[in-house]
Scaffold this motif. Structure first.
Motif, short mmCIF file in Angstrom:
data_model
loop_
_atom_site.label_atom_id
_atom_site.label_comp_id
_atom_site.label_asym_id
_atom_site.label_seq_id
_atom_site.Cartn_x
_atom_site.Cartn_y
_atom_site.Cartn_z
N LEU A 1 -9.02 -9.40 -13.82
CA LEU A 1 -8.51 -10.53 -14.59
C LEU A 1 -8.41 -11.74 -13.67
CD1 LEU A 1 -5.63 -8.64 -16.41
CD2 LEU A 1 -7.69 -9.55 -17.49
N ARG A 2 -8.34 -12.93 -14.26
CA ARG A 2 -8.09 -14.15 -13.50
C ARG A 2 -6.59 -14.44 -13.52
NH1 ARG A 2 -12.01 -18.19 -16.58
NH2 ARG A 2 -10.90 -17.22 -18.30
N GLU B 1 -5.57 -16.22 -17.76
CA GLU B 1 -6.64 -15.59 -18.54
C GLU B 1 -6.39 -15.80 -20.03
OE1 GLU B 1 -9.82 -14.73 -18.92
OE2 GLU B 1 -9.61 -13.45 -17.15
N GLY C 1 -11.94 -21.05 -14.68
CA GLY C 1 -11.49 -20.12 -13.66
C GLY C 1 -11.87 -20.55 -12.26
N TRP D 1 -3.81 -19.15 -23.59
CA TRP D 1 -3.81 -18.82 -22.17
C TRP D 1 -2.60 -18.01 -21.79
CZ3 TRP D 1 -8.10 -19.46 -19.58
CH2 TRP D 1 -9.02 -20.44 -20.00
#
Length: 197
Positions: free
Chosen positions: A18-19, A22, A79, A120
């Motif tokens: 994951l970022r 995300e 990202g 988000w």
């Protein structure tokens, strides 16, 4: 003849990351499709370095409590840009997350409403930013010792730039799995040819 197995030979390279910030839909689909207990968080703004990890129970709790910001809170975030310190979604207090223990919500308890998949989810306040890691060149003996002495379930495998290159679970350290890794290590040129063809 002694064969030294290193973490890079034993690890799984199919890592689901994951970022730090995300989309809620991405987190939801990842939890739906994979049963992993923990997911690495990778900072794409710094060429994929390990930011931390997020547990499945924490992610399910955040989704269930709708701890995400609106879809337009970040315009065109891919990202790769710097986010800064500003929190981008509502904060769920740690005691609220832990109150559900030991019956954390599962992904089946989470219902995504239309439009929420683009919201988000800021994982930065919840990430374990100091997870145990092992370098891909570390010996399997050292890796095994970490698992045994710390009671770990998984280890993120990183390269010299602290970029996630794989993950090792306890199953990867079973004798059968290590034997397979040793065979692959001896015949790496054959596996490379198979994957190239």
């Amino acid at each position: 003849e002694r064969h030294e197995i290193v973490a890079g030979q034993v690890m799984s390279t199919d890592v689901k990351c994951l970022r730090p910030v995300e989309r809620a839909g991405v987190v939801y689909e990842l939890l739906r499709n994979y049963s992993h207990g923990t997911f690495p968080i990778v900072d794409t703004a710094s060429q994929g370095t390990l930011y931390g990890t997020a547990s499945r129970s924490m992610l399910c709790t955040l989704l269930q409590r709708r701890a995400f910001g609106s879809p337009d809170v970040l315009s065109e975030y891919d990202g790769c840009g710097s986010l800064g310190p500003k929190r981008l979604s509502p904060l769920v207090q740690w005691d609220t997350i832990e109150r559900a223990y030991p019956r954390y919500p599962t992904i089946d308890d989470v219902e995504m409403r239309p439009g929420e998949e683009n919201c988000w989810l800021d994982l930065r306040p919840y990430a374990n930013t100091a997870p145990y890691t092992v370098n891909e060149t570390a010996s399997i003996q050292r890796t095994y010792r970490l698992f045994r002495t710390l009671g770990l379930r998984f280890l993120c495998v990183v390269n010299h730039n602290n970029q996630v290159v794989g993950i090792i679970t306890r199953k990867d350290l079973l004798p059968e799995a290590l034997a397979d890794s040793l065979i692959k290590g001896r015949n790496a040129h054959l596996y490379a040819l198979e994957n190239f063809a």
